[in-house]
Motif scaffolding. Structure first.
Motif, PDB file in Angstrom:
ATOM      1  N   ASP A  72       0.820  -1.221   0.000  1.00 24.74           N
ATOM      2  CA  ASP A  72       0.000   0.000   0.000  1.00 24.74           C
ATOM      3  C   ASP A  72       0.850   1.265   0.000  1.00 24.74           C
ATOM      4  OD1 ASP A  72      -2.545   1.211  -0.041  1.00 24.74           O
ATOM      5  OD2 ASP A  72      -2.538   1.513   2.133  1.00 24.74           O
ATOM      6  N   THR A  83      -2.824   2.645  -5.187  1.00 26.25           N
ATOM      7  CA  THR A  83      -2.869   1.813  -3.991  1.00 26.25           C
ATOM      8  C   THR A  83      -4.220   2.004  -3.310  1.00 26.25           C
ATOM      9  OG1 THR A  83      -2.013   3.548  -2.542  1.00 26.25           O
ATOM     10  CG2 THR A  83      -0.392   2.143  -3.655  1.00 26.25           C
ATOM     11  N   SER A  99      -4.889   2.942  -0.285  1.00 24.56           N
ATOM     12  CA  SER A  99      -4.941   4.191   0.487  1.00 24.56           C
ATOM     13  C   SER A  99      -5.088   5.410  -0.418  1.00 24.56           C
ATOM     14  CB  SER A  99      -3.700   4.334   1.379  1.00 24.56           C
ATOM     15  OG  SER A  99      -2.523   4.358   0.598  1.00 24.56           O
ATOM     16  N   TYR A 115      -7.838  -3.500  -0.623  1.00 20.27           N
ATOM     17  CA  TYR A 115      -7.508  -4.085   0.678  1.00 20.27           C
ATOM     18  C   TYR A 115      -7.877  -5.570   0.728  1.00 20.27           C
ATOM     19  CZ  TYR A 115      -6.360   0.458   2.720  1.00 20.27           C
ATOM     20  OH  TYR A 115      -5.759   1.661   3.008  1.00 20.27           O
TER      21      TYR A 115
END
Length: 225
Positions: free
Chosen positions: A40, A113, A115, A130
């Motif tokens: 991430d 990513t 995030s 995720y």
């Protein structure tokens, strides 16, 4: 032994000094881009006046060029070996991580990513990212329940309600049998003054763990108003 070591270091220094800092255009075209530093986090490779630079954790790094495909980043204390044919960077083996291989794969155009998707308030793609990390490595610190929970409360303290709710919802999706994830989501809804959803979350937390004192206390306060 000391003489051999000194000679090796001297050769390495001379090799670096004799190597042109400039890079050819083919290498620049193929090496430029964003690479997964971890599941991430990104490390970016870019070029200025044909010299290679890295952007990592809000810092600009300027590695030393060892040869046409190897660069030494002193801030990381690592040698980066570029494999442009396979779109990846490999860390040179060394004693500190003997037996382990570290590879940074290049992101596809437009790829981000989880995030980064979260920062854009793109809940669906963040959740998908995720979940993919959890499928690949369920013990990855990036998707550890307490780490996500800590991130959610950080957003909550900064009054970023939308992101706090997103990250807590993601945590409930990743850990649907955790009473604590639903309790945290209830806290976010309570602060947002969405009483109905806060009550729903606290009830869910108690259905998983009837002894969750935080959910009990908050539910009593909300239902006794």
């Amino acid at each position: 032994m000391k003489t051999k070591l000194f000679f090796s270091l001297l050769c390495a220094i001379l090799l670096i000094n004799c190597t042109s800092k400039k890079n050819d255009q083919d290498f620049i075209n193929n090496a430029s881009g964003r690479y997964f530093f971890n599941a991430d986090e990104v490390i970016e490779v870019l070029f200025k006046d044909q010299e290679l630079y890295l952007k990592w954790r809000n810092s600009d790094l300027k590695p030393l060029k060892v040869n046409d495909s190897v660069f030494y980043a002193k801030e990381l204390n690592e040698k980066l070996i570029f494999n442009t044919k396979e779109s990846k960077i490999v860390l040179a083996e060394k004693r500190e991580h003997e037996g382990e291989k570290f590879t940074f794969l290049k992101l596809k155009d437009g790829e981000k990513t989880p995030s980064e998707y979260l920062e854009e308030n793109n809940y669906e793609l963040a959740l998908k990212g995720y979940k993919q990390i959890k499928e690949r490595d369920s013990l990855n610190p990036v998707i550890r329940e307490r780490n996500l929970n800590r991130t959610g409360y950080s957003y909550l303290r900064n009054d970023d309600m939308e992101k706090a709710i997103y990250i807590f919802k993601i945590n409930t999706e990743l850990y649907p049998r955790s009473s604590n994830t639903f309790d945290s989501l209830g806290d976010a809804y309570k602060k947002q003054k969405d009483t109905a959803k806060a009550i729903e979350s606290y009830k869910k937390a108690l259905s998983i763990n009837p002894e969750n004192r935080s959910s009990k206390r908050n539910l009593e306060r909300l239902t006794n108003k």
